[in-house]
Design an enzyme around this catalytic site. Structure first.
Site, PDB file in Angstrom:
ATOM      1  N   GLU A  85       0.852  -1.194   0.000  1.00  0.00           N
ATOM      2  CA  GLU A  85       0.000   0.000   0.000  1.00  0.00           C
ATOM      3  C   GLU A  85       0.887   1.243   0.000  1.00  0.00           C
ATOM      4  O   GLU A  85       1.866   1.303   0.738  1.00  0.00           O
ATOM      5  CB  GLU A  85      -0.893  -0.002   1.239  1.00  0.00           C
ATOM      6  CG  GLU A  85      -1.823   1.204   1.300  1.00  0.00           C
ATOM      7  CD  GLU A  85      -2.795   1.122   2.460  1.00  0.00           C
ATOM      8  OE1 GLU A  85      -3.595   0.167   2.515  1.00  0.00           O
ATOM      9  OE2 GLU A  85      -2.750   2.025   3.319  1.00  0.00           O
TER      10      GLU A  85
ATOM     11  N   ALA B 137     -19.719   0.929   3.750  1.00  0.00           N
ATOM     12  CA  ALA B 137     -18.939   0.497   2.590  1.00  0.00           C
ATOM     13  C   ALA B 137     -19.748  -0.484   1.735  1.00  0.00           C
ATOM     14  O   ALA B 137     -19.649  -0.481   0.507  1.00  0.00           O
ATOM     15  CB  ALA B 137     -17.631  -0.139   3.051  1.00  0.00           C
TER      16      ALA B 137
ATOM     17  N   HIS C  37     -13.667  -2.999  14.420  1.00  0.00           N
ATOM     18  CA  HIS C  37     -13.593  -1.580  14.053  1.00  0.00           C
ATOM     19  C   HIS C  37     -13.900  -0.763  15.314  1.00  0.00           C
ATOM     20  O   HIS C  37     -14.734  -1.176  16.125  1.00  0.00           O
ATOM     21  CB  HIS C  37     -14.638  -1.300  12.953  1.00  0.00           C
ATOM     22  CG  HIS C  37     -14.591   0.094  12.441  1.00  0.00           C
ATOM     23  ND1 HIS C  37     -15.245   1.138  13.051  1.00  0.00           N
ATOM     24  CD2 HIS C  37     -13.942   0.634  11.373  1.00  0.00           C
ATOM     25  CE1 HIS C  37     -15.013   2.258  12.369  1.00  0.00           C
ATOM     26  NE2 HIS C  37     -14.230   1.976  11.352  1.00  0.00           N
TER      27      HIS C  37
ATOM     28  N   GLN D   1       4.883   7.149  15.309  1.00  0.00           N
ATOM     29  CA  GLN D   1       4.019   6.396  14.392  1.00  0.00           C
ATOM     30  C   GLN D   1       3.161   5.394  15.181  1.00  0.00           C
ATOM     31  O   GLN D   1       1.973   5.247  14.924  1.00  0.00           O
ATOM     32  CB  GLN D   1       4.927   5.680  13.396  1.00  0.00           C
ATOM     33  CG  GLN D   1       4.244   4.879  12.329  1.00  0.00           C
ATOM     34  CD  GLN D   1       5.247   3.931  11.643  1.00  0.00           C
ATOM     35  OE1 GLN D   1       6.426   3.889  12.004  1.00  0.00           O
ATOM     36  NE2 GLN D   1       4.782   3.195  10.673  1.00  0.00           N
TER      37      GLN D   1
HETATM   38  P1  FAD Z   1     -17.676  -0.254   6.869  1.00  0.00           P
HETATM   39  O1  FAD Z   1     -17.493  -1.584   6.239  1.00  0.00           O
HETATM   40  O2  FAD Z   1     -18.873   0.540   6.463  1.00  0.00           O
HETATM   41  O3  FAD Z   1     -17.663  -0.468   8.450  1.00  0.00           O
HETATM   42  C1  FAD Z   1     -17.559   0.658   9.339  1.00  0.00           C
HETATM   43  C2  FAD Z   1     -18.323   0.347  10.629  1.00  0.00           C
HETATM   44  O4  FAD Z   1     -19.719   0.297  10.347  1.00  0.00           O
HETATM   45  C3  FAD Z   1     -17.969  -1.007  11.252  1.00  0.00           C
HETATM   46  O5  FAD Z   1     -18.060  -0.863  12.644  1.00  0.00           O
HETATM   47  C4  FAD Z   1     -19.071  -1.917  10.722  1.00  0.00           C
HETATM   48  O6  FAD Z   1     -19.288  -3.042  11.578  1.00  0.00           O
HETATM   49  C5  FAD Z   1     -20.259  -0.963  10.733  1.00  0.00           C
HETATM   50  N1  FAD Z   1     -21.303  -1.327   9.770  1.00  0.00           N
HETATM   51  C6  FAD Z   1     -21.128  -1.778   8.496  1.00  0.00           C
HETATM   52  N2  FAD Z   1     -22.320  -1.998   7.914  1.00  0.00           N
HETATM   53  C7  FAD Z   1     -23.275  -1.672   8.833  1.00  0.00           C
HETATM   54  C8  FAD Z   1     -24.701  -1.671   8.853  1.00  0.00           C
HETATM   55  N3  FAD Z   1     -25.404  -2.073   7.776  1.00  0.00           N
HETATM   56  N4  FAD Z   1     -25.345  -1.255   9.971  1.00  0.00           N
HETATM   57  C9  FAD Z   1     -24.657  -0.847  11.061  1.00  0.00           C
HETATM   58  N5  FAD Z   1     -23.301  -0.819  11.119  1.00  0.00           N
HETATM   59  C10 FAD Z   1     -22.632  -1.221  10.024  1.00  0.00           C
HETATM   60  N6  FAD Z   1      -9.741   5.390   4.836  1.00  0.00           N
HETATM   61  C11 FAD Z   1      -9.628   6.380   3.904  1.00  0.00           C
HETATM   62  O7  FAD Z   1     -10.203   7.449   4.099  1.00  0.00           O
HETATM   63  N7  FAD Z   1      -8.883   6.219   2.766  1.00  0.00           N
HETATM   64  C12 FAD Z   1      -8.239   5.055   2.480  1.00  0.00           C
HETATM   65  O8  FAD Z   1      -7.580   4.948   1.451  1.00  0.00           O
HETATM   66  C13 FAD Z   1      -8.334   3.978   3.434  1.00  0.00           C
HETATM   67  N8  FAD Z   1      -7.745   2.781   3.196  1.00  0.00           N
HETATM   68  C14 FAD Z   1      -7.938   1.739   4.086  1.00  0.00           C
HETATM   69  C15 FAD Z   1      -7.394   0.485   3.783  1.00  0.00           C
HETATM   70  C16 FAD Z   1      -7.571  -0.598   4.662  1.00  0.00           C
HETATM   71  C17 FAD Z   1      -6.999  -1.953   4.313  1.00  0.00           C
HETATM   72  C18 FAD Z   1      -8.302  -0.404   5.876  1.00  0.00           C
HETATM   73  C19 FAD Z   1      -8.486  -1.548   6.855  1.00  0.00           C
HETATM   74  C20 FAD Z   1      -8.834   0.831   6.180  1.00  0.00           C
HETATM   75  C21 FAD Z   1      -8.668   1.921   5.292  1.00  0.00           C
HETATM   76  N9  FAD Z   1      -9.236   3.181   5.539  1.00  0.00           N
HETATM   77  C22 FAD Z   1      -9.110   4.199   4.620  1.00  0.00           C
HETATM   78  C23 FAD Z   1      -9.932   3.441   6.812  1.00  0.00           C
HETATM   79  C24 FAD Z   1     -11.457   3.182   6.727  1.00  0.00           C
HETATM   80  O9  FAD Z   1     -12.050   4.090   5.827  1.00  0.00           O
HETATM   81  C25 FAD Z   1     -12.029   3.355   8.138  1.00  0.00           C
HETATM   82  O10 FAD Z   1     -11.575   2.331   8.978  1.00  0.00           O
HETATM   83  C26 FAD Z   1     -13.541   3.521   8.220  1.00  0.00           C
HETATM   84  O11 FAD Z   1     -13.859   3.963   9.541  1.00  0.00           O
HETATM   85  C27 FAD Z   1     -14.315   2.236   7.967  1.00  0.00           C
HETATM   86  O12 FAD Z   1     -14.292   1.893   6.661  1.00  0.00           O
HETATM   87  P2  FAD Z   1     -14.913   0.488   6.151  1.00  0.00           P
HETATM   88  O13 FAD Z   1     -14.853   0.513   4.700  1.00  0.00           O
HETATM   89  O14 FAD Z   1     -14.311  -0.635   6.878  1.00  0.00           O
HETATM   90  O15 FAD Z   1     -16.438   0.705   6.649  1.00  0.00           O
END
Ligand code: FAD
Length: 290
Positions: A16, A122, A146, A209
């Site tokens: 990454e 997401a 999370h 970090q």
């Molecule tokens: P989700 O999958 O939506 O989950 C977030 C929270 O919501 C979790 O607690 C989940 O359990 C909950 N949730 C999901 N669906 C539901 C539902 N239907 N009802 C209720 N709760 C629900 N951030 C950036 O801004 N830019 C990046 O480039 C970036 N890259 C990343 C790469 C990796 C490998 C990782 C692990 C994280 C990255 N992040 C990045 C951080 C990420 O955007 C954050 O961790 C964010 O808070 C959650 O994103 P997610 O896509 O996991 O969200």
């Protein structure tokens, strides 16, 4: 190539990188990518600021990774500040650059900003991408839950919804205790999640970090890790080497336990990535064609 194809034959190695700061030209990262290319990763993913400021940079860097370096690229796309038109526009830009893989994310809510509320999770973006493009979709996951999750049951339930929406593989948040990953992996299998999960490994090489990472990720710090960091906190070179050695020890253990893939958070530092990769190169080779 779609990253989903990679896992059929081997333990995947991916990196990454993040775009340079807004004031720095995108091209400044090309020499880093060129050095990373020599380590023969299966793909490189590029982050995207959820504030929406670095979109062109993310796609421009993916374009260079794919079309100049000949390495597969995956563009991150957080949806918290996107509307449908903007999401379609991003997908069009990716398609025009020949990018086939997108890491669909929610993104973090920046203090003082109001999300768009078009894509709440997401999984909403994953469904949208599947309906509107032929892109391969990757998702994020959290072995230590999370920070917003109530518990692991909810975490895995929502992860299953995200995979069912169309993710073909998952990448974990960084973690320092492999046992957390193994327990999480088992829970995903029990829940019927059957896509490959890459383990996200961050080599920690300075104490500032570590503090930052722990504050944003929930990552637990095992005693032996804390001991090493405290011992060498005033010796930057020793701390860097200890951080590299710790990451190598995690990777060796993960590969020995048949992990699907390793996703290295390179922090745009080819020196550290090179040290780690040369230490584990033969392990990846041994699993080729398994
Ligand atoms: P989700 O999958 O939506 O989950 C977030 C929270 O919501 C979790 O607690 C989940 O359990 C909950 N949730 C999901 N669906 C539901 C539902 N239907 N009802 C209720 N709760 C629900 N951030 C950036 O801004 N830019 C990046 O480039 C970036 N890259 C990343 C790469 C990796 C490998 C990782 C692990 C994280 C990255 N992040 C990045 C951080 C990420 O955007 C954050 O961790 C964010 O808070 C959650 O994103 P997610 O896509 O996991 O969200």
């Amino acid at each position: 190539m779609k990253t989903s194809e990679l896992f059929k034959k081997k333990t995947v190695l991916s990196f990454e990188v993040f775009p340079p700061k807004n004031t720095t030209p995108v091209e400044s990262i090309y020499s880093t990518i060129d050095e990373l290319k020599g380590l023969k990763p299966d793909f490189i993913s590029v982050t995207y600021g959820a504030g929406g400021t670095s979109d062109n940079a993310t796609i421009a860097i993916c374009d260079a990774i794919k079309n100049k370096c000949g390495i597969e690229a995956a563009a991150h796309l957080p949806c918290i500040n996107l509307d449908r038109e903007r999401a379609l526009h991003e997908l069009e830009l990716m398609k025009a650059a020949g990018i086939e893989n997108v890491l669909a994310l929610r993104g973090d809510i920046a203090p003082g900003t109001e999300p768009k509320h078009i894509f709440e999770h997401a999984s909403d973006l994953v469904s949208f991408i599947k309906e509107n493009s032929g892109m391969n979709v990757i998702g994020a996951c959290y072995p230590e839950t999370h920070p917003e999750s109530k518990n692991m049951v909810d975490e895995v339930r929502h992860l299953k919804e995200k995979v069912d929406a169309g993710c073909t593989h998952l990448i974990t948040q960084l973690f320092f205790n492999n046992e957390d990953f193994y327990e999480f992996y088992e829970k995903t299998r029990i829940a019927g999640i059957d896509v490959p999960i890459e383990a996200g490994i961050m080599p920690v090489t300075n104490t500032r970090q570590i503090k930052r990472m722990v504050s944003i990720t929930n990552a637990g710090l095992p005693k032996k890790f804390v001991k090493i960091m405290e011992k060498y906190e005033n010796d930057p070179v020793a701390l860097r080497d200890a951080g590299i050695a710790y990451a190598v020890s995690q990777i060796v253990d993960l590969i020995a336990n048949d992990v699907d893939g390793i996703h290295l958070y390179t922090m745009n530092n080819p020196y550290i990535a090179t040290k780690i990769c040369s230490a584990v190169q033969s392990l990846f080779a041994a699993h080729e064609g398994d």
